[in-house]
Design an enzyme around this catalytic site. Structure first.
Site, short mmCIF file in Angstrom:
data_model
loop_
_atom_site.label_atom_id
_atom_site.label_comp_id
_atom_site.label_asym_id
_atom_site.label_seq_id
_atom_site.Cartn_x
_atom_site.Cartn_y
_atom_site.Cartn_z
N GLU A 248 0.88 -1.22 -0.16
CA GLU A 248 0.11 0.01 -0.08
C GLU A 248 0.94 1.32 0.13
O GLU A 248 0.54 2.15 -0.75
CB GLU A 248 -0.83 -0.16 1.13
CG GLU A 248 -2.03 -1.22 0.89
CD GLU A 248 -3.17 -1.27 2.32
OE1 GLU A 248 -4.27 -1.02 2.13
OE2 GLU A 248 -2.24 -1.61 3.36
N GLU B 183 -4.08 -9.53 3.70
CA GLU B 183 -4.55 -9.09 4.92
C GLU B 183 -5.47 -10.22 5.11
O GLU B 183 -5.98 -10.67 6.37
CB GLU B 183 -5.05 -7.85 4.96
CG GLU B 183 -4.02 -6.65 5.10
CD GLU B 183 -3.30 -6.35 3.93
OE1 GLU B 183 -2.65 -5.25 3.89
OE2 GLU B 183 -3.49 -6.77 2.81
#
Length: 258
Positions: A111, A131
């Site tokens: 990210e 995740e």
């Protein structure tokens, strides 16, 4: 400011920020987040610094994301207001940032890279938003930026499986700008040097207009861009005169940044 988990070097007009936790695959704990945030604060307000590069120490990892060991011991998800690594929610930053991905970029590490304007990847780089495999979600912009970068179906294929994507596949998908068999940081420096040939005000106006334009129809973006802060600064600057003048005189422009 002194740092424990990052290194900051100024190379002329380029700020190089190195995440320095190689034994933890450069995962970010709470203090590393704060240090990254402070380093990017300093970059944002320093007019002499025109390009930033983010990389990781060693050759195994760019950033493995959030320090899950910290979370497992009750540390939680402590990130700055400006987002993961002090970058992913830093919406007002109009100066360019390059990711030199020298190994794995997982979760929040990916990210951070997605929040950069350009991604240079070493051959051994790998990217993933894993995740869901550990009971969380990519909440630092991955869910929003990856579909915009590569399209919904390809992004869903990565996000719903948490699968790992190699550097060459990232290039083919479109979120990586260049893959190198050499040193990713050196190639990122080459990109930075190309940016430095351009007017700093033009670069800032371009980034601002592109990012703000993503949220509105094209016609609206084309109309509104004339009133954007960085665009007005560019149009009213000495550099706006210097660029065409240097071109007409067949010489390199002397950018003043004002």
């Amino acid at each position: 400011m002194s740092y424990n988990y990052i290194k900051v070097q100024r190379e002329g007009a380029v700020t190089v920020v190195t995440i320095d936790r190689p034994d933890a695959y450069n995962a970010l704990n709470a203090e590393a987040h704060r240090e990254m945030d402070a380093a990017l604060d300093a970059y944002e307000v320093d007019d002499d610094q025109r390009v930033a590069i983010i990389t990781g120490a060693g050759n195994r990892a760019f950033c493995a994301g959030h320090d899950l060991k910290q979370q497992a011991t009750g540390g939680g998800l402590d990130v700055p207001e400006n987002g993961f690594g002090g970058l992913t929610s830093r919406a007002a930053l109009t100066k360019p940032v390059i990711a030199a991905v020298n190994g794995i970029a997982m979760g929040g590490g990916f990210e951070i890279a997605l929040a950069c304007d350009i991604i240079v990847a070493a051959e051994n780089a790998a990217f993933a938003l894993p995740e869901p495999r550990v009971g969380i979600a990519a909440l630092a912009g991955g869910l929003q930026r990856l579909p915009r970068a590569i399209g919904l179906k390809q992004a869903m294929g990565m996000m719903l499986t948490g699968r790992k994507v190699a550097a060459r596949e990232g290039l083919a998908l479109g979120f990586v700008n260049e893959v190198t068999a050499g040193n990713a940081l050196n190639v990122a420096r080459d990109w930075a040097n190309e940016i430095l040939k351009c007017s700093p005000l033009s670069i800032r106006a371009t980034k601002e207009a592109v990012l703000r334009g993503l949220a509105v129809p094209v016609e609206t973006a084309m109309r509104d861009q004339w009133s954007y802060l960085e665009m007005r600064a560019m149009l009213e600057s000495a550099d706006f005169v210097e660029g065409p003048k240097a071109f007409a005189e067949k010489r390199d422009p002397q950018w003043l940044g004002r």
